[in-house]
Write an enzyme that holds these catalytic residues in place. Structure first.
Site, short mmCIF file in Angstrom:
data_model
loop_
_atom_site.label_atom_id
_atom_site.label_comp_id
_atom_site.label_asym_id
_atom_site.label_seq_id
_atom_site.Cartn_x
_atom_site.Cartn_y
_atom_site.Cartn_z
CB SER A 107 15.33 -0.68 5.78
OG SER A 107 15.86 -1.11 4.55
N GLY A 143 1.98 0.12 0.45
CA GLY A 143 1.89 -0.97 1.40
C GLY A 143 2.05 -0.53 2.84
#
Length: 573
Positions: A70, A527
């Site tokens: 990404s 995360g």
């Protein structure tokens, strides 16, 4: 029997063995790491096994696997898995994925895979569609992924260079979840965009005067290939629609992946622009018009796999301006609220629930505008935990659910009930139904969202400056500290307050109170790594910087990793 006779031999190939000392964890959308130093080859093989078995467990429905990191730099890579409806991997399989990826031996891996419950009627053969982005490691890793699929008796279809959202779109439509199964292709995706634009505007819409060129910063990523195919396919039909229907004189692509002067996501793209609050560096190919004046035009910035979008432009007196995911969500909210009101489905109507899902990172000014300033707003604001899978889950609780993170990842989801109600209210809802077709229902999509922005600006007869002026962002600042274990910090569900250690939340409350009523700050565990993320908002940049600095120091004192450096004022002030 889950595995083929070739599984053991394939699993024992040197590149498929897990020699990584560190344990990898499933993040928001998959696995991500340094492609060569980890290395990721064994991860790809095992994900191939997993996604193939997932397809078989779902009766042979097509699933997807996208090789990408990404918005990360070019040395990283990773993989995202796609459910048959275009969503991210079902949460119930995340722990299975963690176990399989971290298994140390072929025997342990085989035991985990054979132990997966495929249900009462699994298919004997799975089907998986594959795509990958422009990273140099992608073509090597895709071969490992393919071997993993083959070892669990799964057929693959390799789409090659593709954006994450287009793969999601193809998988979704192939399984019958989209608008029309004939759109389950790269060409079908382009047709969806064209028809969505035309239907969003309607046959009687008068095209605005020329709104100049649109500059698209593709961040050295795969968005350039997808955008070129969409713009120039079918005798440049999309390009002609943008000109005739939206008044866009031309689309100028910057930072193409084929340009040797461009590094993936380096000083350009959505992540850089939004996080650094800086204009993207723009490198044009030799075929781009030399006459383009960057400062005078709006710029749409994608990230490396084209699932994030932010806008920017330069104002003659106010300087460079950023329009991030919050601004896009606000613009979409204004459009939908206006059109729903015209159709009698706005405030006071109980036929449809409409919601905007944000995270704690959403600028407070955007939340205030949609909930308090926007006239007769029928849109409910909901806060969710940071991460696409969490905001998407909340958005699905509404008939029409928008989710956008400040980083520019988001979309608008229409339930089957919403589509039925809108169909029953034709022709008053034609524009909304066209917008439903245009906006990728599966996942955040930079290209789809970009065209959505352009359609809404045209439909509302707004300039980019007028859009920017809907509200003024409160100044904000982000930071990060290293911690030994991210589980040391436990937060409320929306991550706006710390549950443990409670003393840290008390200290943050005292600090925030010093910076005025509009100030706020929070700390949350990352995360993906052992780090704590810091966010602060206040009425001035100086106050936001200072608040973030003070909160970072407080967090470091409470949970900071031993041996790490205390936050420095030079990093914030």
């Amino acid at each position: 029997m889950h595995l083929t006779d070739s599984f053991e031999d394939l699993s024992n190939l040197s590149q498929h063995r897990n020699t990584n000392e560190a344990r990898l964890s499933y993040g928001t959308a998959g696995f991500r790491a340094d492609a060569d130093n980890t290395p990721l080859d064994y991860v790809m093989f095992r994900v191939g096994c997993l996604i193939g078995l997932r397809s078989r467990a779902l009766g042979g429905a097509v699933c997807g696997a996208m090789i990408t990191a990404s918005h990360n730099g070019p040395v990283d890579n990773g993989i995202k898995m796609v459910e048959p409806d275009g969503a991210m991997l079902d949460a119930s399989w995340e722990s299975i994925a963690d176990e399989a990826i971290n298994a140390k031996s072929t025997q342990d891996l085989a035991s985990i895979l054979e132990g997966i419950n495929l249900g009462a009627n699994p298919a004997s053969v799975g089907r998986v569609f594959i795509g990958f982005d422009t990273r140099s490691s992608s073509e090597r890793l895709v071969q490992c992924l393919i071997r993993g699929c083959e070892s669990v008796n799964t057929r693959i279809e390799n789409y090659g260079l593709l954006s994450t959202p287009v793969l999601h779109h193809i998988v979704r439509h192939c399984n019958g979840y989209g608008h029309n199964i004939t759109m389950s292709s790269v060409e079908g995706y382009s047709r969806m965009l064209i028809e969505g634009i035309q239907e969003s505007l309607g046959p009687h819409f008068v095209a605005p005067n020329s709104r100049g060129p649109l500059i698209v910063d593709v961040a050295g990523g795969v968005g350039s290939q997808v955008l070129h195919r969409a713009l120039h396919g079918e005798n440049e039909r999309l390009l002609k629609v943008l000109s005739s229907r939206l008044g866009i004189s031309e689309v100028i692509i910057a930072n193409e992946s084929t340009n040797p002067l461009v590094d993936l996501n380096e000083k350009c793209g959505a992540e850089f622009v939004q996080k650094k609050r800086l204009a993207p560096g723009l490198i044009f190919s030799s075929s781009s018009p030399a006459r383009v004046s960057v400062g005078a035009n709006r710029i749409a910035s994608f990230d490396g796999d084209a699932d994030r979008l932010v806008y920017s432009y330069t104002h003659p007196t106010r300087g460079w301006r950023l329009l991030d995911g919050d601004k896009i969500a606000t613009l979409y909210s204004l459009f939908l609220n206006t059109e729903l009101s015209k159709a009698g489905l706005g405030m006071g109507s109980s036929k449809l629930s409409v919601g905007l899902v944000q995270t704690a990172y959403a600028n407070g000014a955007s939340t205030h505008y949609v909930s308090k300033v926007m006239k007769d707003s029928a849109i409910e604001i909901k806060l969710a935990k940071t991460g696409v899978k969490f905001v998407e889950h909340e958005a699905k609780n509404f008939d029409i659910g928008m989710y956008f993170e400040a980083n520019g990842h988001g979309t608008v989801i229409f339930s089957s009930k919403a589509v039925q109600v809108l169909e029953e209210c034709r022709p008053h809802t034609d524009r909304i139904l066209g917008f439903y077709k245009l906006i990728n229902q599966a996942v955040g999509d930079a290209i789809s969202d970009c065209l959505g922005v352009e359609v809404v600006l045209a439909a509302l007869d707004m300039t980019v400056e007028q859009w920017d002026n809907l509200y003024e962002d409160l100044p904000s600042r982000q930071g990060k500290i290293s911690i030994s274990d991210r589980s040391l910090i436990k937060c409320t569900e929306d991550e706006t307050r710390i549950i443990s250690p409670a003393s840290l939340q008390s200290e943050i409350d005292v600090l925030v109170a010093k910076f005025g009523q509009q100030a706020r700050a929070f700390v949350r565990p990352s995360g993906t790594e052992d780090a704590a993320r810091v966010y602060a908002e206040a009425t001035t940049n100086e106050m936001a910087n200072e608040l973030a600095f003070e909160v970072a120091k407080a967090a470091w004192r409470a949970v900071g990793k031993k041996g790490s450096s205390e936050p420095k004022d030079s990093d914030y002030l």
